[in-house]
Scaffold this motif. Sequence first.
Motif, PDB file in Angstrom:
ATOM      1  N   SER A   1      -1.534  -1.637  -6.128  1.00  0.00           N
ATOM      2  CA  SER A   1      -1.637  -0.473  -5.236  1.00  0.00           C
ATOM      3  C   SER A   1      -2.944   0.277  -5.470  1.00  0.00           C
ATOM      4  N   HIS A   2      -3.302   0.435  -6.740  1.00  0.00           N
ATOM      5  CA  HIS A   2      -4.560   1.128  -7.054  1.00  0.00           C
ATOM      6  C   HIS A   2      -5.758   0.362  -6.514  1.00  0.00           C
TER       7      HIS A   2
ATOM      8  N   LEU B   1       2.535  -4.007  -9.716  1.00  0.00           N
ATOM      9  CA  LEU B   1       2.520  -3.365  -8.400  1.00  0.00           C
ATOM     10  C   LEU B   1       1.646  -2.116  -8.410  1.00  0.00           C
TER      11      LEU B   1
ATOM     12  N   THR C   1      -5.793  -1.843  -4.088  1.00  0.00           N
ATOM     13  CA  THR C   1      -5.775  -1.824  -2.628  1.00  0.00           C
ATOM     14  C   THR C   1      -6.344  -0.512  -2.106  1.00  0.00           C
ATOM     15  N   SER C   2      -5.998   0.576  -2.788  1.00  0.00           N
ATOM     16  CA  SER C   2      -6.563   1.877  -2.411  1.00  0.00           C
ATOM     17  C   SER C   2      -8.075   1.886  -2.601  1.00  0.00           C
TER      18      SER C   2
END
Length: 529
Positions: free
Chosen positions: A312-313, A308, A315-316
Motif C-alpha cells: 500500500s505504501h 499489504l 502503491t501510494s
Amino acid sequence: MQLSWLKKEFHLNLRIHPSGVLLALLYALAYWIARGTSVDQFYLPAGVRVAALLLVPPRFWPYLIAGEYLFFAQARYPLIEKYGVAWVVIASAVLMPTVALIVHAHRRLMASNNESWLLSVAVLAAISVSALNQGLAYLLMPTLHDAVSWTGVARYVIGDYLGILIFAPLALLWTRRHVSYVATRGWAFALPVSLGAIVLLGLAAMRLPDADPIAKHSLHIAMMLPAIALTCLYGWRGAAVSVVTLNLTLGLTMQSTGLPGSFDDTTFISQQILAVTGTTLLLLGSTISHHYHRFTQRDRLGNHALDLARISHLTSEQDMRERALHMKRIGDDIDTSFKKAVEWLKERGHHAPAMDMLRSNVAQSLLLREQVSLVYPTEIEYSGLYVALRMGGISEAWMATDRVARPLLAGDPCQLSLGLQLAAYRSLSDAVGLLLKQERGYLQIRSRCGKRAGTRGIVMTIALLDPTRRLGKSTAAQALEVLGGRVLAYGGTVQCRRNRIRLTLTEMPVVYRVPSGLSTDHIMPPAVL
C-alpha cells in the motif's frame, strides 16, 4: 408403470471394486500377522484396526469389515463345536463396526490441528472392544460364564490401548505428512539417537534376571527420558514416534510363551506406567504442536499484513510519482508560455518588462519544482536517499525554518532498496515536521545505513539540539501513532527517549519496481538538483 416411483426412489447399487477386495485381503493378512505376534497385554491387532480406519477413506470401510470377518471366519471356524455358532458369528462381526463408529464420531475433530482426539479414539476403542469381547463371551459361550474378571478386563483394555498407541500415531503422521510441525532443526540427528537409546535400554532390561525387578523397572522408566526429550523438542511428531518405539521395544522384549493367555507380571507393571506416560506424552506433544500451529498461523497473518502495508505504501508512492510527473509537465508548459511571452516583448522593444517577467518565471519555477520534489523525491531513484535530503525540496523547506541543523549522514543508502529509502524519507520528513510543530528549539538529524546480522537497514535520530530538554508526552504519543505504521511495515521500531526520536527500518523483500518510462529526473532542470 405403477411401481416406477418405487424404482426411482429406491435404487440399490452394489459395486465391488477390485481395489477394495485387495484391501480386504491385505487387511486380513496384516491382522493375522499382528495376531501371531501378540499377547493379551500387548494386542497389536487393535492398533492395526484403528490405523486402517485412519488411513482408508470411509467409502472403503466395508471392505475392512469384510477383511476382518474373513480372518475371524478362518480362525474361529474350528471353535464352533466348543463355543457355539452364536459366539463365533456375532463376536466376529461387531468389533470392526464398533470401532468404525467411534472413529467416524471423531471426523470433525480430525480436521483440526490438535491431535489429542486420537487419545479419545484409543480409549473408547480399547474399552468398547474389551467390553464386547468379555460381554459376548459371558453371554454366548455356554462353557465359559466364569471367564470374565476385572483383572482380565484390565489386561485386555491396556493391551488394546497399547496396541492402538503403536500403529495409530504412525497412521496419523502419514495422513498429515504434508503438515508443517514444530521446527525440524536437528530432527535427523535427534531421532536416531533418541530411538537408539530407547532400544538399547529395552534390550538391557531384557537381559536382567527376573530376580531383580527393581533394576528392570528402573531401566523401563529410563526409556521414557529420550521420549520426553523428543516430545519437548518436536511436539506431536516427536511424541508419536517415541511412544511407538517405547511400546514396541517393551512389547517385543517381554517374556512370552506365544500361547493364548501368556502373561508377564513384571512387564505388565511397566506397561501400566507406559500407558499413562504415553498418554501424557501424546497429549503434551499435541498441545505443543497445536500452539505451534496457532503461532505460525498468526505469524503468517502478521507477515501478510506487513506485506499489504508495504505494498500500500509503495502503491501510494507510485501514485505520487505520477502526480509529480503531471505537475512537472504543467510547469514545463507554463515555462514555455512565459518564454514565448518574453520573446514577444523583446521583439517589440519592451526589454525591461521582459526581464522582469523572466526573473519572476525563474523564481516561481524553482518554487514549483521544490514543491514537486516534496510530493515525490525523484533524486532517490538515481542518487539515493542522502542526495534527496541534502539537495531536494525537503532541504530547502528545513532551511527556511531556520531551526534544523545540517544533517549528519553516514553509510551508503544506495545499498538499500528503493522502497526502504522512500519509507525512510517519509518517516524522517514526518518526524521533523512533528518536532517543529510540537517542540521549540533547534533540531539535529543523524542517520546511518549499514548491515547487521545479514540484514541491511537504516537508523535515523531526530533530536532536540539542547540535551537538557525532554520531549513532551503528547509529542511522544503522536510520534508513535504517526510513525509507527510505516516503520513497523519495514520491520523497524519507533523509540522516543529523552530529547530524541529514534527510527529503525530494516530491509524487507523487494516488492517495488521503478515504473517504466521517463523519470521526473529527465525533465528536471539540473539547477534544481
